[in-house]
Scaffold this motif. Structure first.
Motif, PDB file in Angstrom:
ATOM      1  N   GLN A 177     -61.390   4.285   2.684  1.00  0.00           N
ATOM      2  CA  GLN A 177     -61.438   4.892   4.016  1.00  0.00           C
ATOM      3  C   GLN A 177     -60.926   3.916   5.074  1.00  0.00           C
ATOM      4  OE1 GLN A 177     -65.343   6.067   5.219  1.00  0.00           O
ATOM      5  NE2 GLN A 177     -64.650   7.139   7.056  1.00  0.00           N
ATOM      6  N   ALA A 178     -61.452   2.696   4.964  1.00  0.00           N
ATOM      7  CA  ALA A 178     -60.976   1.683   5.910  1.00  0.00           C
ATOM      8  C   ALA A 178     -59.474   1.452   5.741  1.00  0.00           C
ATOM      9  CB  ALA A 178     -61.749   0.380   5.702  1.00  0.00           C
ATOM     10  N   ALA A 179     -59.040   1.503   4.453  1.00  0.00           N
ATOM     11  CA  ALA A 179     -57.611   1.313   4.210  1.00  0.00           C
ATOM     12  C   ALA A 179     -56.803   2.472   4.793  1.00  0.00           C
ATOM     13  CB  ALA A 179     -57.357   1.181   2.708  1.00  0.00           C
ATOM     14  N   GLN A 180     -57.330   3.707   4.612  1.00  0.00           N
ATOM     15  CA  GLN A 180     -56.631   4.860   5.181  1.00  0.00           C
ATOM     16  C   GLN A 180     -56.605   4.800   6.701  1.00  0.00           C
ATOM     17  OE1 GLN A 180     -58.619   8.274   3.592  1.00  0.00           O
ATOM     18  NE2 GLN A 180     -57.745   8.035   1.520  1.00  0.00           N
ATOM     19  N   ILE A 181     -57.770   4.421   7.286  1.00  0.00           N
ATOM     20  CA  ILE A 181     -57.816   4.288   8.750  1.00  0.00           C
ATOM     21  C   ILE A 181     -56.841   3.211   9.217  1.00  0.00           C
ATOM     22  CG2 ILE A 181     -59.270   3.605  10.690  1.00  0.00           C
ATOM     23  CD1 ILE A 181     -61.629   4.886   9.213  1.00  0.00           C
ATOM     24  N   ALA A 182     -56.876   2.115   8.481  1.00  0.00           N
ATOM     25  CA  ALA A 182     -55.949   1.039   8.839  1.00  0.00           C
ATOM     26  C   ALA A 182     -54.503   1.488   8.676  1.00  0.00           C
ATOM     27  CB  ALA A 182     -56.229  -0.188   7.983  1.00  0.00           C
ATOM     28  N   GLN A 183     -54.260   2.258   7.580  1.00  0.00           N
ATOM     29  CA  GLN A 183     -52.913   2.751   7.364  1.00  0.00           C
ATOM     30  C   GLN A 183     -52.505   3.732   8.454  1.00  0.00           C
ATOM     31  OE1 GLN A 183     -50.857   1.614   5.012  1.00  0.00           O
ATOM     32  NE2 GLN A 183     -49.217   2.881   5.877  1.00  0.00           N
ATOM     33  N   ALA A 184     -53.478   4.644   8.817  1.00  0.00           N
ATOM     34  CA  ALA A 184     -53.187   5.602   9.890  1.00  0.00           C
ATOM     35  C   ALA A 184     -52.930   4.873  11.214  1.00  0.00           C
ATOM     36  CB  ALA A 184     -54.339   6.587  10.039  1.00  0.00           C
ATOM     37  N   SER A 185     -53.786   3.873  11.472  1.00  0.00           N
ATOM     38  CA  SER A 185     -53.570   3.096  12.702  1.00  0.00           C
ATOM     39  C   SER A 185     -52.231   2.385  12.665  1.00  0.00           C
ATOM     40  CB  SER A 185     -54.704   2.082  12.868  1.00  0.00           C
ATOM     41  OG  SER A 185     -55.952   2.731  12.981  1.00  0.00           O
ATOM     42  N   ALA A 186     -51.932   1.860  11.464  1.00  0.00           N
ATOM     43  CA  ALA A 186     -50.638   1.184  11.345  1.00  0.00           C
ATOM     44  C   ALA A 186     -49.493   2.163  11.520  1.00  0.00           C
ATOM     45  CB  ALA A 186     -50.545   0.488   9.982  1.00  0.00           C
TER      46      ALA A 186
END
Length: 394
Positions: A177-186
């Motif tokens: 989830q954090a990776a997806q959020i980070a990916q979305a933010s990125a």
């Protein structure tokens, strides 16, 4: 030298056959050489080098879950004489048994320690597991003259049960989830950066286009000014010539006007003034002559009036002759009547003189000498309707 032996740096030389000191069956020599008497002494060498022992054992945790644990142990013979003696007595004839025996000892202690721990503790506290295994095996290893330099837990596997994987699932989900959020933010940051870059590029292109248009306009303006420079200069020269000609024409007109004033107006004004002066002189002459004539006519008129005054009084008296007049005061009343007749004659005389003066004034204003005629309304009429008296003309 015959009989002199020297051990290697990672070896200990054990000399047997002589008198030993204490309970040791042989003398230990490390780091230097010793003379060995042939046939009476025997020298053997024990390795002090580090060896490796691998352990892979199925273990059951406190929760009853079976795990397969693989560990690596790095051990060696101790450097002190006691450890060398203990290890020599046990492994001098078969030194390869040190690794096998060490692995078996650690396997037992590993099963014992894992049985008192949960899977979570084993996964999260591997260093604690290694430390407890070392502490549990230290006494047994010391008896064999061995010391452990390191113990490393290499792998822990649940044998396909999926417990470890399930235990890692929440954390993995959070990580994902954090990776997806980070990916979305990125991705969002990248999209914003891309949009910003496009806007900046569009702004730069617009500024470039505006600058090019401005440069083109300036170039066209400069070219137009350069093309108009010749005609403008010629037009300005013609305008200056026209202005000079206009100024010259104005000066010529002013000069002509001054000439006309000097040649025509001034002489005409002088002539007009001369005519006016002559006319005034003629008028004054005529006036003087008229005044003189009027004066002479007045004197003649006064003489004529004076000559006819008795006749006027007489006619007034004749008018009273037929009138019924009553005298109240005798001779005094008669005197008053006579005085009245004389006064009436004088009044008529003054009236006639006034008419003569008016005629004179009229003659003076018109500049012409006219005859003075008597008017019918200046003559006295008799009460009986007799005709007016005629007066001579002046």
């Amino acid at each position: 030298m015959f009989g002199y032996r020297v051990p290697q740096a990672d070896q200990a030389m054990l000399i047997s056959g002589g008198k030993s000191s204490g309970t040791s069956p042989f003398r230990v020599v490390t780091g230097h050489g010793a003379f060995i008497v042939p046939f009476f002494r025997k020298a053997q060498f024990l390795t002090l080098a580090l060896y490796e022992a691998e352990v892979e054992e199925p273990c059951v945790t406190k929760q009853g879950i079976q795990l397969s644990v693989r560990a690596v142990i790095a051990a060696k013979v101790g450097n002190d004489s006691e450890s060398i003696v203990n290890a020599g007595q046990r492994f001098l004839s078969d030194q390869g048994q040190m690794a096998t025996l060490t692995g078996r000892i650690f396997a037992g202690h590993l099963r014992s320690i894992i049985g008192s721990m949960t899977v979570e503790e084993i996964i999260t506290e591997r260093q604690k597991l290694a430390g407890e295994v070392l502490d549990g095996s230290k006494g047994e290893m010391a008896k064999m003259g061995l010391i452990v330099d390191a113990l490393q837990i290499q792998n822990i596997d649940d044998g396909g049960l999926g417990y470890i994987k399930a235990m890692a699932a929440p954390h993995n989900a959070r990580i994902q989830q954090a990776a997806q959020i980070a990916q979305a933010s990125a991705n969002q940051a990248a999209a914003e950066a891309e949009q910003q870059s496009r806007r900046a590029q569009a702004q730069f292109e617009r500024d470039t286009a505006v600058a090019r248009a401005g440069y083109a306009a300036e170039t066209q303006s400069a070219e137009a000014k350069a093309a108009q420079a010749g005609p403008l200069a010629e037009a300005q020269s013609q305008q200056e010539v026209i202005n000079a000609q206009t100024d010259l024409a104005q000066r010529q007109a002013q000069l002509r006007q001054q000439q006309l004033v000097a040649e025509v107006v001034k002489p005409a004004e002088a002539e007009a003034e001369r005519v006016r002066i002559l006319a005034r002189a003629d008028a004054e002459k005529t006036q003087i002559q008229a005044a003189a004539a009027a004066s002479s006519n007045r004197v003649a008129l006064d003489q004529a009036l004076i000559a006819q005054l008795p006749q006027i009084v007489e006619k007034a008296a004749n008018g009273l002759a037929g009138a019924n007049v009553t005298m109240l005061n005798g001779s005094d009343g008669l005197s008053e009547v006579v005085s009245g007749l004389a006064s009436q004659g004088l009044a008529i005389f003054e009236a006639l003189r006034g008419d003569v003066g008016s005629a004179k004034k009229t003659q003076d204003s018109t500049g012409e000498t006219k005859a003075i005629e008597t008017r019918d309304d200046h003559a006295d009429h008799d009460d009986d309707g007799s005709s007016n008296t005629a007066w001579p003309k002046a």
